[in-house]
Scaffold this motif. Structure first.
Motif, short mmCIF file in Angstrom:
data_model
loop_
_atom_site.label_atom_id
_atom_site.label_comp_id
_atom_site.label_asym_id
_atom_site.label_seq_id
_atom_site.Cartn_x
_atom_site.Cartn_y
_atom_site.Cartn_z
N LEU A 27 0.83 -1.20 0.00
CA LEU A 27 0.00 0.00 0.00
C LEU A 27 0.86 1.25 0.00
O LEU A 27 0.59 2.22 -0.72
N ALA A 62 1.04 4.14 -2.90
CA ALA A 62 0.86 5.56 -2.59
C ALA A 62 2.03 6.39 -3.11
O ALA A 62 1.82 7.45 -3.71
N TRP A 88 0.39 6.03 2.55
CA TRP A 88 -0.93 5.52 2.21
C TRP A 88 -2.05 6.35 2.84
O TRP A 88 -3.08 6.60 2.22
N ASN A 89 -1.87 6.80 4.08
CA ASN A 89 -2.91 7.60 4.74
C ASN A 89 -3.17 8.90 3.98
O ASN A 89 -4.32 9.32 3.82
N THR A 90 -2.11 9.56 3.53
CA THR A 90 -2.27 10.78 2.74
C THR A 90 -2.98 10.48 1.43
O THR A 90 -3.86 11.24 0.99
N ALA A 91 -2.62 9.38 0.80
CA ALA A 91 -3.24 9.01 -0.47
C ALA A 91 -4.73 8.74 -0.30
O ALA A 91 -5.54 9.23 -1.10
N THR A 92 -5.11 7.99 0.72
CA THR A 92 -6.53 7.67 0.91
C THR A 92 -7.34 8.91 1.25
O THR A 92 -8.51 9.00 0.88
N ALA A 93 -6.73 9.87 1.92
CA ALA A 93 -7.46 11.11 2.23
C ALA A 93 -7.65 11.96 0.99
O ALA A 93 -8.65 12.67 0.86
N LEU A 126 -7.52 10.81 -2.41
CA LEU A 126 -8.14 10.16 -3.56
C LEU A 126 -9.65 10.21 -3.47
O LEU A 126 -10.24 10.05 -2.41
N ARG A 183 -13.17 8.84 -3.64
CA ARG A 183 -13.73 7.50 -3.45
C ARG A 183 -15.17 7.39 -3.94
O ARG A 183 -15.79 6.36 -3.80
#
Length: 102
Positions: A22, A26, A34-39, A41, A43
């Motif tokens: 993950l 990212a 990964w945390n920055t990416a999920t925030a 991106l 969804r």
């Protein structure tokens, strides 16, 4: 993407955890983790299927006339041509401006 990355690396006997995969995904997307990416991106899924482009396929029997019409009259230019072997159909991609027409 992380699962595909782990599978590809596993084929070369490189073992990475899912968390590490993950993080690598990212970073490949330009994020620090990964945390920055999920925030960042998006969804949200579209409510319905959207068709944003069209790539029509035309069959023609006279190559010279088709070239004259599409390239000469309409102003398309050839992107690529491919024929598997003599006597088989010719595949061409044409473009006009920035849009690709197959």
């Amino acid at each position: 993407m992380a699962k595909k990355l782990r599978t590809a690396l596993g084929a070369d006997e490189i073992d990475v955890t899912h968390g590490k995969a993950l993080e690598l995904v990212a970073m490949s997307l330009g994020f620090s983790d990964w945390n920055t990416a999920t925030a960042a991106l998006d969804r949200t899924a579209p409510d319905a299927i959207e068709f944003t482009a069209c790539n029509p396929i035309f069959r023609f029997f006279d190559e010279a006339n088709a070239r004259e019409f599409y390239c000469g009259f309409l102003g398309f230019s050839t992107v690529f041509e491919h024929r598997f072997k003599e006597g088989l159909p010719l595949y061409m991609a044409l473009q006009r401006g920035v849009r690709l027409v197959l």
